[in-house]
Scaffold this motif. Structure first.
Motif, PDB file in Angstrom:
ATOM      1  N   GLN A 240      15.999  26.030  -2.923  1.00  0.00           N
ATOM      2  CA  GLN A 240      14.600  26.445  -2.766  1.00  0.00           C
ATOM      3  C   GLN A 240      14.375  27.802  -3.445  1.00  0.00           C
ATOM      4  OE1 GLN A 240      13.102  23.820  -1.462  1.00  0.00           O
ATOM      5  NE2 GLN A 240      15.166  23.124  -0.999  1.00  0.00           N
ATOM      6  N   HIS A 241      15.330  28.731  -3.213  1.00  0.00           N
ATOM      7  CA  HIS A 241      15.187  30.102  -3.672  1.00  0.00           C
ATOM      8  C   HIS A 241      15.270  30.191  -5.203  1.00  0.00           C
ATOM      9  CE1 HIS A 241      15.786  34.520  -3.134  1.00  0.00           C
ATOM     10  NE2 HIS A 241      16.402  34.385  -4.297  1.00  0.00           N
ATOM     11  N   THR A 242      16.289  29.542  -5.787  1.00  0.00           N
ATOM     12  CA  THR A 242      16.406  29.565  -7.246  1.00  0.00           C
ATOM     13  C   THR A 242      15.241  28.783  -7.867  1.00  0.00           C
ATOM     14  OG1 THR A 242      18.810  29.574  -6.898  1.00  0.00           O
ATOM     15  CG2 THR A 242      18.026  29.238  -9.151  1.00  0.00           C
TER      16      THR A 242
ATOM     17  N   GLN B 224      12.300  28.675  -6.711  1.00  0.00           N
ATOM     18  CA  GLN B 224      11.131  29.562  -6.683  1.00  0.00           C
ATOM     19  C   GLN B 224      11.177  30.562  -7.831  1.00  0.00           C
ATOM     20  OE1 GLN B 224      11.352  33.159  -5.235  1.00  0.00           O
ATOM     21  NE2 GLN B 224       9.369  33.389  -6.255  1.00  0.00           N
ATOM     22  N   HIS B 225      12.370  31.122  -8.117  1.00  0.00           N
ATOM     23  CA  HIS B 225      12.492  32.037  -9.265  1.00  0.00           C
ATOM     24  C   HIS B 225      11.957  31.356 -10.534  1.00  0.00           C
ATOM     25  CE1 HIS B 225      14.804  35.695  -8.223  1.00  0.00           C
ATOM     26  NE2 HIS B 225      15.375  34.978  -7.277  1.00  0.00           N
ATOM     27  N   LEU B 226      12.412  30.120 -10.744  1.00  0.00           N
ATOM     28  CA  LEU B 226      12.040  29.394 -11.964  1.00  0.00           C
ATOM     29  C   LEU B 226      10.544  29.061 -11.953  1.00  0.00           C
ATOM     30  CD1 LEU B 226      13.043  28.099 -14.568  1.00  0.00           C
ATOM     31  CD2 LEU B 226      13.557  26.016 -13.269  1.00  0.00           C
TER      32      LEU B 226
ATOM     33  N   THR C  21      14.482  41.394 -10.065  1.00  0.00           N
ATOM     34  CA  THR C  21      15.314  42.029  -9.040  1.00  0.00           C
ATOM     35  C   THR C  21      15.439  41.062  -7.873  1.00  0.00           C
ATOM     36  OG1 THR C  21      13.334  42.986  -8.078  1.00  0.00           O
ATOM     37  CG2 THR C  21      14.561  44.379  -9.574  1.00  0.00           C
ATOM     38  N   CYS C  22      16.618  40.924  -7.322  1.00  0.00           N
ATOM     39  CA  CYS C  22      16.777  40.065  -6.143  1.00  0.00           C
ATOM     40  C   CYS C  22      18.134  40.267  -5.516  1.00  0.00           C
ATOM     41  CB  CYS C  22      16.605  38.590  -6.503  1.00  0.00           C
ATOM     42  SG  CYS C  22      16.535  37.538  -5.039  1.00  0.00           S
ATOM     43  N   GLY C  23      18.190  40.282  -4.175  1.00  0.00           N
ATOM     44  CA  GLY C  23      19.455  40.454  -3.469  1.00  0.00           C
ATOM     45  C   GLY C  23      19.966  39.163  -2.873  1.00  0.00           C
TER      46      GLY C  23
ATOM     47  N   THR D 139      21.029  34.835  -2.640  1.00  0.00           N
ATOM     48  CA  THR D 139      22.083  33.992  -3.208  1.00  0.00           C
ATOM     49  C   THR D 139      21.426  32.953  -4.109  1.00  0.00           C
ATOM     50  OG1 THR D 139      21.993  32.563  -1.276  1.00  0.00           O
ATOM     51  CG2 THR D 139      23.658  34.284  -1.259  1.00  0.00           C
ATOM     52  N   HIS D 140      22.062  32.688  -5.256  1.00  0.00           N
ATOM     53  CA  HIS D 140      21.456  31.795  -6.252  1.00  0.00           C
ATOM     54  C   HIS D 140      22.427  30.739  -6.732  1.00  0.00           C
ATOM     55  CE1 HIS D 140      19.446  35.725  -6.414  1.00  0.00           C
ATOM     56  NE2 HIS D 140      18.342  35.014  -6.565  1.00  0.00           N
ATOM     57  N   LEU D 141      21.872  29.651  -7.234  1.00  0.00           N
ATOM     58  CA  LEU D 141      22.664  28.638  -7.913  1.00  0.00           C
ATOM     59  C   LEU D 141      23.167  29.241  -9.221  1.00  0.00           C
ATOM     60  CD1 LEU D 141      20.121  25.736  -7.423  1.00  0.00           C
ATOM     61  CD2 LEU D 141      22.263  26.046  -6.165  1.00  0.00           C
TER      62      LEU D 141
HETATM   63 ZN   LIG Z   1      16.592  35.542  -5.796  1.00  0.00          ZN
END
Ligand SMILES: [Zn+2]
Length: 396
Positions: free
Chosen positions: A98-100, A102-104, A198-200, A202-204
């Motif tokens: 979900q998080h990665t 969202q970045h994309l 910027t992000c702290g 966890t990502h794929l």
């Molecule tokens: Zn992130």
């Protein structure tokens, strides 16, 4: 601040177990917690929920940063010393998708369509981004979804790194804001060729692992548009649930997928027609019942109607009362094991409300009313003869 040691969840986001040490164990607000030498469990932050897992087999319920330490809130106390930490990987991988995703999604929305992201929420079922777009059509959403899919297919590496503040200031980073008084390194996440931010979290390691970003629906808010989405395994599980629901609806409504909505609408229209007819029929029936009571001999009449509800006995009593003169009628009914009654009486018979309360007491029930009708629920109907006698015995 001295030499900052990076936590294992940041250095190795795919690591699912870790042998570490409990360096502090305590209880706060009745909840036991542990601080570890190192951790693979991500503490809530940056819109990403906290991880779950186990510490020496004890469930980790929450992970929070507090006073510079990472607290693992536990289902039961764990003492200091060596500890085995395990990550709930299924949950973490879902969050990474979900998080990665969202970045994309945010990068593509801004760079290709000029829709800047102003907020992001990672929910338990669906997530959403708030885009600075007054409105988005279905065609807009389809184009956005397709552009994101192209970047997933491109299998772009996703690489986190830390840079000094000086380096950070020289780089074309999307989000410039840092917390007030920020010092130390800045953590960046780069999607090769697409995004530097910027992000702290966890990502794929690669956009291909996102699998899919399915845009679900939109909602207007504060001049922008909230876009709901589901990425990866969530999107596939959601599709399965929808397919299951559709299959059940096909059986219930006897229609193919494309005809389900029309079939449901038709059934609801039919239901509404039937309800109207039923109301008219009940009205006629109530009218006939009231006429029969008016035609009966004596000052007090009674009728019992099985299968009818409170509204029906009330209508019968009201119709009766309109023409009752110095007479009274008790109407009872039983439906679904529930007994109801209504008392109707003419002007010359007396105070219907106080009589109604007496009848209710004789029937072991209670009720209320207005004007010439009193209705209520009864515990049983054994008391009906006594109620009728009570009405009969009343002086005109
Ligand atoms: Zn992130």
């Amino acid at each position: 601040m001295g030499e900052e040691r990076l936590p294992a969840y940041e250095l190795e986001p795919y690591r699912t177990s870790l042998a570490t040490t409990v360096v502090e164990a305590g209880v706060e607000a009745g909840k036991p917690f542990a601080v570890l030498e190192d951790t693979i469990l991500y503490p809530e932050g940056g819109g990403q929920p906290p991880d779950r897992g186990t510490l020496n087999g004890v469930a980790v319920l929450d992970v929070q940063k507090k006073d510079g330490a990472i607290r693992h809130v536990l289902a039961a106390p764990v003492g200091p010393g060596p500890a085995d930490l395990c990550l709930d990987w299924e949950r973490r991988f879902d969050h990474m998708q979900q998080h990665t995703g969202q970045h994309l999604l945010s990068a593509v929305a801004q760079d290709r369509f000029r829709w800047e992201t102003t907020a992001f929420h990672l929910g338990p079922e669906v997530s959403d981004v708030e885009l600075a777009a007054a409105s988005l059509s279905a065609a807009d959403l389809a184009r956005l979804e397709e552009a994101v899919a192209a970047e997933i297919r491109a299998a772009r590496p996703v690489v986190p790194r830390r840079v000094s503040l000086e380096e950070f200031r020289a780089l074309p980073v999307r989000t410039r804001g840092l917390p007030e008084g920020f010092s130390g390194d800045v953590r960046l996440v780069e999607i090769a060729g697409v995004d530097l931010n910027t992000c702290g979290g966890t990502h794929l390691a690669n956009t291909a692992e996102i699998e899919v970003v399915a845009l679900l629906s939109t909602e207007s808010l504060r001049g922008g548009t909230r876009v709901f989405f589901a990425a990866g395994g969530r999107a596939r599980r959601r599709l399965k649930r929808h397919e299951g629901r559709n299959a059940a609806l096909r059986v219930v409504l006897g229609a193919a997928d494309e005809a389900l909505l029309d079939a449901a609408k038709t059934r609801l229209e039919q239901l509404s027609e039937v309800q109207k007819k039923l109301r008219r029929a009940e009205d006629s029936l109530a009218e006939a019942a009231a006429e029969a009571l008016l035609a009966a001999e004596g000052r007090v009449a009674h009728t019992h109607r099985d299968g009818h509800d409170m509204a029906f006995v009330q209508t019968v009593a009201r119709r009766f009362a309109e023409k009752a003169g110095a007479r009274a009628a008790l109407v009872t009914a039983t439906a679904g094991g529930q007994h109801v009654f209504a008392l109707g009486a003419g002007e010359a018979f007396g105070d219907v409300q106080s009589l109604g309360r007496e009848i209710a007491a004789l029937l072991g029930g209670k009720g209320g009313g207005s004007g010439r009708v009193f209705q209520g629920k009864a515990a049983g109907l054994d008391g009906v003869p006594r109620a009728l006698a009570h009405l009969e015995g009343r002086e005109p």
